[in-house]
Design an enzyme around this catalytic site. Sequence first.
Site, PDB file in Angstrom:
ATOM      1  N   ASP A 215       0.883  -1.166   0.000  1.00  0.00           N
ATOM      2  CA  ASP A 215       0.000   0.000   0.000  1.00  0.00           C
ATOM      3  C   ASP A 215       0.933   1.232   0.000  1.00  0.00           C
ATOM      4  O   ASP A 215       2.123   1.102   0.317  1.00  0.00           O
ATOM      5  CB  ASP A 215      -0.872  -0.034   1.257  1.00  0.00           C
TER       6      ASP A 215
ATOM      7  N   ASP B 270      -0.230   5.123   0.829  1.00  0.00           N
ATOM      8  CA  ASP B 270      -0.528   6.147   1.845  1.00  0.00           C
ATOM      9  C   ASP B 270      -0.607   5.534   3.238  1.00  0.00           C
ATOM     10  O   ASP B 270      -1.405   4.635   3.482  1.00  0.00           O
ATOM     11  CB  ASP B 270      -1.840   6.858   1.492  1.00  0.00           C
TER      12      ASP B 270
HETATM   13  C1  XBP Z   1      -5.385   6.131   0.338  1.00  0.00           C
HETATM   14  C2  XBP Z   1      -6.494   7.042   0.129  1.00  0.00           C
HETATM   15  C3  XBP Z   1      -6.405   8.100  -0.851  1.00  0.00           C
HETATM   16  C4  XBP Z   1      -5.561   9.281  -0.510  1.00  0.00           C
HETATM   17  C5  XBP Z   1      -5.829  10.387  -1.476  1.00  0.00           C
HETATM   18  O1  XBP Z   1      -5.896   4.918   0.906  1.00  0.00           O
HETATM   19  O2  XBP Z   1      -7.537   6.899   0.735  1.00  0.00           O
HETATM   20  O3  XBP Z   1      -7.686   8.604  -1.028  1.00  0.00           O
HETATM   21  O4  XBP Z   1      -5.932   9.730   0.786  1.00  0.00           O
HETATM   22  O5  XBP Z   1      -5.590  10.001  -2.787  1.00  0.00           O
HETATM   23  P1  XBP Z   1      -5.014   3.574   0.919  1.00  0.00           P
HETATM   24  P2  XBP Z   1      -6.449  10.591  -4.032  1.00  0.00           P
HETATM   25  O6  XBP Z   1      -3.745   3.900   1.614  1.00  0.00           O
HETATM   26  O7  XBP Z   1      -5.846   2.605   1.704  1.00  0.00           O
HETATM   27  O8  XBP Z   1      -4.812   3.120  -0.499  1.00  0.00           O
HETATM   28  O9  XBP Z   1      -6.910  11.966  -3.669  1.00  0.00           O
HETATM   29  O10 XBP Z   1      -5.483  10.572  -5.191  1.00  0.00           O
HETATM   30  O11 XBP Z   1      -7.627   9.668  -4.245  1.00  0.00           O
HETATM   31 MG    MG Z   2      -2.977   3.116   3.454  1.00  0.00          MG
END
Ligand code: XBP
Ligand code: MG
Length: 259
Positions: free
Chosen positions: A10, A12
């Site tokens: 993953d 973020d």
């Molecule tokens: C990541 C997210 C994303 C980011 C923003 O979740 O929820 O929405 O916060 O990205 P995970 P975008 O780590 O579970 O994949 O604005 O590009 O959608």
């Molecule tokens: Mg995440």
Amino acid sequence: MTELQALIFDVDGTLADTERDGHRVAFNQAFEEAGLDWYWSVAMYGELLRVTGGKERMKLYLANYRTDDQLPEDLDAFIAGLHARKTHFYKELLSNIGIPLRTGVKRLILEAKEQGMRIAIATTTTPENVSYLLQNSLAEDAEDWFEVVAAGDIVPAKKPAPDIYTWALEKMNLSPDQVMAFEDSDNGIRSVLAAGIQSVLITVNDYTNTHDFSKAPLVLDHLGEVDQPFNIIQGQPLAKTFVDLEGLRTLHQRIHQNR
Ligand code: XBP
Ligand code: MG
């Protein structure tokens, strides 16, 4: 054959703490530029993280916090426009200020690269955001190290749906038993498990340390370094106090034997 063949990360919250000082800041910049009086505080953003995907998150905000707002007729187009600006600000932030990778991430990825362990990405964020983070925080050519970058709207249903992991597995021609996933959130682990992947390592952060990880075989505060041991939040110890490929192979075997 359940031998560990690939690591799927993953982005973020797992590779880097991008949410509070990255995505959140960029959303607020986009709102301000558009003349909106929307503002996402650190605490409110934690609640909004309940849904993944930036466009989806703005819609959740409108539904829960802005019930009196007069909404534009073409809401999807309006949200898409705002989101494009948010992506612009986020990339600007990554290039100008940068966001460091979490403890142990670079070391583990470099070890995987050196030993020929296959690596991939499975994230809900926009593909460009992944490119910018890898390029600015890991190495200029780091995106090429990943066999598959599964990101954003390539699947219709974002995490906690299994789609993004299923998509990555199909591209890599691997079965769920042959990979280990790295996640930081409730939505993340739900997506992993729904895709049939049992082998998952969680590293929590300030936004996710209260999430439900009861189904996770191992939950750590971070991946650790030789001189910076990880703390175990849930699960059995590994031989070392930092996560390396040897430890991951043992963990993977342990998970599949216990099934
Ligand atoms: C990541 C997210 C994303 C980011 C923003 O979740 O929820 O929405 O916060 O990205 P995970 P975008 O780590 O579970 O994949 O604005 O590009 O959608
Ligand atoms: Mg995440």
